[in-house]
Design a protein around this motif. Sequence first.
Motif, mmCIF file in Angstrom:
data_model
loop_
_atom_site.group_PDB
_atom_site.id
_atom_site.type_symbol
_atom_site.label_atom_id
_atom_site.label_comp_id
_atom_site.label_asym_id
_atom_site.label_seq_id
_atom_site.Cartn_x
_atom_site.Cartn_y
_atom_site.Cartn_z
ATOM 1 N N GLU A 26 0.836 -1.203 0.000
ATOM 2 C CA GLU A 26 0.000 0.000 0.000
ATOM 3 C C GLU A 26 0.870 1.252 0.000
ATOM 4 N N VAL A 27 1.903 1.239 0.818
ATOM 5 C CA VAL A 27 2.805 2.399 0.901
ATOM 6 C C VAL A 27 3.512 2.606 -0.434
ATOM 7 N N ALA A 28 3.951 1.514 -1.080
ATOM 8 C CA ALA A 28 4.630 1.627 -2.372
ATOM 9 C C ALA A 28 3.746 2.319 -3.396
ATOM 10 N N ASP A 29 2.443 2.013 -3.412
ATOM 11 C CA ASP A 29 1.514 2.667 -4.338
ATOM 12 C C ASP A 29 1.297 4.128 -3.968
ATOM 13 N N LEU A 30 1.185 4.419 -2.677
ATOM 14 C CA LEU A 30 0.876 5.781 -2.245
ATOM 15 C C LEU A 30 2.035 6.747 -2.485
ATOM 16 N N VAL A 31 3.252 6.245 -2.473
ATOM 17 C CA VAL A 31 4.401 7.143 -2.670
ATOM 18 C C VAL A 31 4.950 7.043 -4.087
ATOM 19 N N GLY A 32 4.255 6.389 -5.003
ATOM 20 C CA GLY A 32 4.563 6.448 -6.422
ATOM 21 C C GLY A 32 5.758 5.652 -6.876
ATOM 22 N N PHE A 33 6.040 4.490 -6.232
ATOM 23 C CA PHE A 33 7.166 3.676 -6.674
ATOM 24 C C PHE A 33 6.771 2.614 -7.693
ATOM 25 N N GLY A 34 5.499 2.448 -7.944
ATOM 26 C CA GLY A 34 5.066 1.521 -8.980
ATOM 27 C C GLY A 34 5.044 0.082 -8.530
ATOM 28 N N THR A 35 6.185 -0.487 -8.197
ATOM 29 C CA THR A 35 6.264 -1.886 -7.764
ATOM 30 C C THR A 35 6.811 -1.959 -6.345
ATOM 31 N N THR A 36 6.364 -2.995 -5.635
ATOM 32 C CA THR A 36 6.810 -3.174 -4.245
ATOM 33 C C THR A 36 8.304 -3.506 -4.188
ATOM 34 N N SER A 37 8.789 -4.290 -5.149
ATOM 35 C CA SER A 37 10.204 -4.680 -5.127
ATOM 36 C C SER A 37 11.116 -3.470 -5.302
ATOM 37 N N TYR A 38 10.753 -2.564 -6.232
ATOM 38 C CA TYR A 38 11.574 -1.360 -6.429
ATOM 39 C C TYR A 38 11.528 -0.464 -5.200
ATOM 40 N N PHE A 39 10.364 -0.358 -4.580
ATOM 41 C CA PHE A 39 10.243 0.438 -3.357
ATOM 42 C C PHE A 39 11.119 -0.145 -2.243
ATOM 43 N N SER A 40 11.086 -1.479 -2.072
ATOM 44 C CA SER A 40 11.893 -2.118 -1.023
ATOM 45 C C SER A 40 13.378 -1.901 -1.282
ATOM 46 N N LYS A 41 13.769 -1.996 -2.564
ATOM 47 C CA LYS A 41 15.182 -1.799 -2.905
ATOM 48 C C LYS A 41 15.634 -0.379 -2.561
ATOM 49 N N CYS A 42 14.853 0.624 -2.967
ATOM 50 C CA CYS A 42 15.215 2.019 -2.689
ATOM 51 C C CYS A 42 15.186 2.307 -1.188
ATOM 52 N N PHE A 43 14.207 1.745 -0.493
ATOM 53 C CA PHE A 43 14.079 1.966 0.953
ATOM 54 C C PHE A 43 15.298 1.400 1.683
ATOM 55 N N GLN A 44 15.724 0.205 1.287
ATOM 56 C CA GLN A 44 16.877 -0.418 1.942
ATOM 57 C C GLN A 44 18.166 0.348 1.642
ATOM 58 N N GLU A 45 18.291 0.871 0.418
ATOM 59 C CA GLU A 45 19.477 1.672 0.087
ATOM 60 C C GLU A 45 19.524 2.953 0.908
ATOM 61 N N GLU A 46 18.373 3.537 1.194
ATOM 62 C CA GLU A 46 18.315 4.799 1.925
ATOM 63 C C GLU A 46 18.483 4.616 3.430
ATOM 64 N N TYR A 47 17.806 3.589 3.992
ATOM 65 C CA TYR A 47 17.764 3.446 5.451
ATOM 66 C C TYR A 47 18.491 2.209 5.971
ATOM 67 N N GLY A 48 19.008 1.365 5.071
ATOM 68 C CA GLY A 48 19.795 0.230 5.513
ATOM 69 C C GLY A 48 19.000 -0.967 5.960
ATOM 70 N N LEU A 49 17.697 -1.001 5.783
ATOM 71 C CA LEU A 49 16.880 -2.155 6.135
ATOM 72 C C LEU A 49 15.614 -2.150 5.301
ATOM 73 N N LYS A 50 14.982 -3.310 5.222
ATOM 74 C CA LYS A 50 13.783 -3.439 4.412
ATOM 75 C C LYS A 50 12.597 -2.755 5.090
ATOM 76 N N PRO A 51 11.587 -2.327 4.310
ATOM 77 C CA PRO A 51 10.422 -1.648 4.900
ATOM 78 C C PRO A 51 9.703 -2.501 5.932
#
Length: 714
Positions: free
Chosen positions: A683-708
Amino acid sequence: MFVNRVGEAISAMWVKYEYLPRAALLTSSDRYICGGLGGFNAIDLKRLESDQQQLPTPIFLGFSLSGTEVKQGEEYDGRVLLEHSITSTQEITLSYKQNFFGIQFSALNYVNPTQTYYRYRLEGLDESWREISTADGMGRVNYTNLSPGTYVFKVCATNNSRKWGDQYAQIKITITAPFWKTPVAFFAYFLFFSLVIYLVSYNWSRRNKEKMQRTQKEELDQLKFRFFTNISHELRTPLTLILTPLDSVIKKVEDTPIKTQLEGIRQNTNNLLKLVNQLLDFRKLEMKGEKINLSSCDIGEFVQAISLSFRELIAHKNITFDCLVEPEDIHVFVDSDKLYKIINNLLSNAYKFTPQGGHIGLYVKLIQENDVPQICFEVSDTGCGIPERELPHIFTRFYQMDNQPGQNTGSGIGLHLVQEYVQLHNGTVSVKSQIGKGSQFTVCIPTNLHPVDKESKEVQEQKNTHGLRILIVEDNEEFLRFLTNELSDQYMVITATNGRKGLEQIAQYTPDLIISDLMMPEMNGIELCQHVKRTIDTSHIPFILLTARSSEDVQIEAYEAGADVYISKPFNMDILQLRIQHLIEQQEKRKMLFKKALIVNPESVTTTPVDEVLIKRALECIEKNMSNPSYSVDQFSKDMCMERTGLYRKLVAISGQPPTAFIRSIRLKRSTQLLEQGLSVSEVADLVGFGTTSYFSKCFQEEYGLKPSLYLSK
């Protein structure tokens, strides 16, 4: 077993007697009675059992290597293996290459060879006994690829009674190790590795010791350097205050003896000022701040001017001086100031170490060295000379020779400066000397040096440097040159002589920091500062205002214009450099604050109202398109009413991130708030415009060092 033995006995007697069927009796005393035509026969079974004999101890009949039989007295690989028959041999010695061998043995069971059984073991290899039986009564065993060592082959035999006795035959087999596996070799290895460890340890210890000595020497040199520099700064002003009124006094004094004394004072004061200036030049070299400024120079006139002043110096010491330039008409590009210091240092040293009645010469000539024309300056003297052991060290900073008279001891930086200035000209300096006969210094500089156009040089440096750019706007050329020299060792310096030209430089180079004088023609510092701070493309640039006016009204006017720092003249250069450093560090801290903050506060990451409004507007644009995965940088630039290049520079300057990363960063910051509200990752991935959950998880982990999914638990 019993039936077999009885059968054998009956078979033996069947030849002589004929027995009747069922005429047999086994008595209680273990007698077996058989009845026949000729009477009966009795067989004592107890006696039959005790009469069974064990087979004799086996003997060795043959020995082979790699399938080839070894014969007595014959050489194999240059050595006789069997001096005697194998049957009487107790030990065989083989080389490490002869580790494929076979052994043949027999128990000499000629009565019933098929009922011969053997048990054997190779001690040193086999952990237990092995058993074999053969059709012809002969035993054969093969061993392959045995390691060097001592082995004992043991074998015993039995018949079908399968009772193994204690008697066995044995032969000792020794396989010698190769020379590289012998105890002597291992001892040599031990010595070798011990030597290696010792040498490595010794070398490591020696290097550490040398490093420590170099560090201590460097620290001592730095202490000298700081001391000389501090003293130089302290002495320069009072020396100037001495010389200026002294010149006025000399002009007014008419008494010749007093005037002569005053001129002597002026001469010594000038010498001291030259030494102070030399120390400051040394400081610039140590800080890598010295640059070469080439200009055309008439060497003949240049050398004659130096020689005139030098003749006045040596006149009272009765020293002859020769000066010769061949050819007289020589024009080359050199740094005249540094060349003057080079020749002046060499002449001063010659004067210092040449006694009365001696001779000093200055000779200039053109030569060819490796097909490159060079101009050489040779300074010779008939002084005390330099010991040969000292020659490799005389250009080292702070080095002082042991044979110098007490009054001639110098600071140890003059010749070091000579060498550094010569190297700046891509030249060489050499020395020849003999004790008691004098010294000869030769400086050679290539004549193919050419100055680089200043403007194109600045553009080239702009393209090649990755350091910070500082714009200095100052109408006083001398002060502008001073600031440039002081700051160019740490930053790429761009200059302008008034505010209008400063704006042109800003548009061309976009500096990281601006230093400007207040009073200037065409556009003063206040007007320049206002223009910079009110323009969206430049409002983020730190601005330092310099002025000789220190009134509070001027300071208020400067800060109202948006100046970040206001410094009154005269000022300490160290303070200016610290202010520059702090402004740059504050910019970096604001960028880090933007990156770490989960909620962006525009006031905390900007320094001007213009930048604050820009960041607020950028956040609003991204918020409106938060769930739109196709929101591009081009559309973002249009919404911001800015060109894409200008937006890129602005966001990088404020947040440290280009537009693409800026948009992604804001979306990720919003995702943390949504995750805290209990929404799922998809749901969060859709609301913040990342398109796919996998891409959102990848970017989130790169930014904060852990998975959403782990964010809340962490």
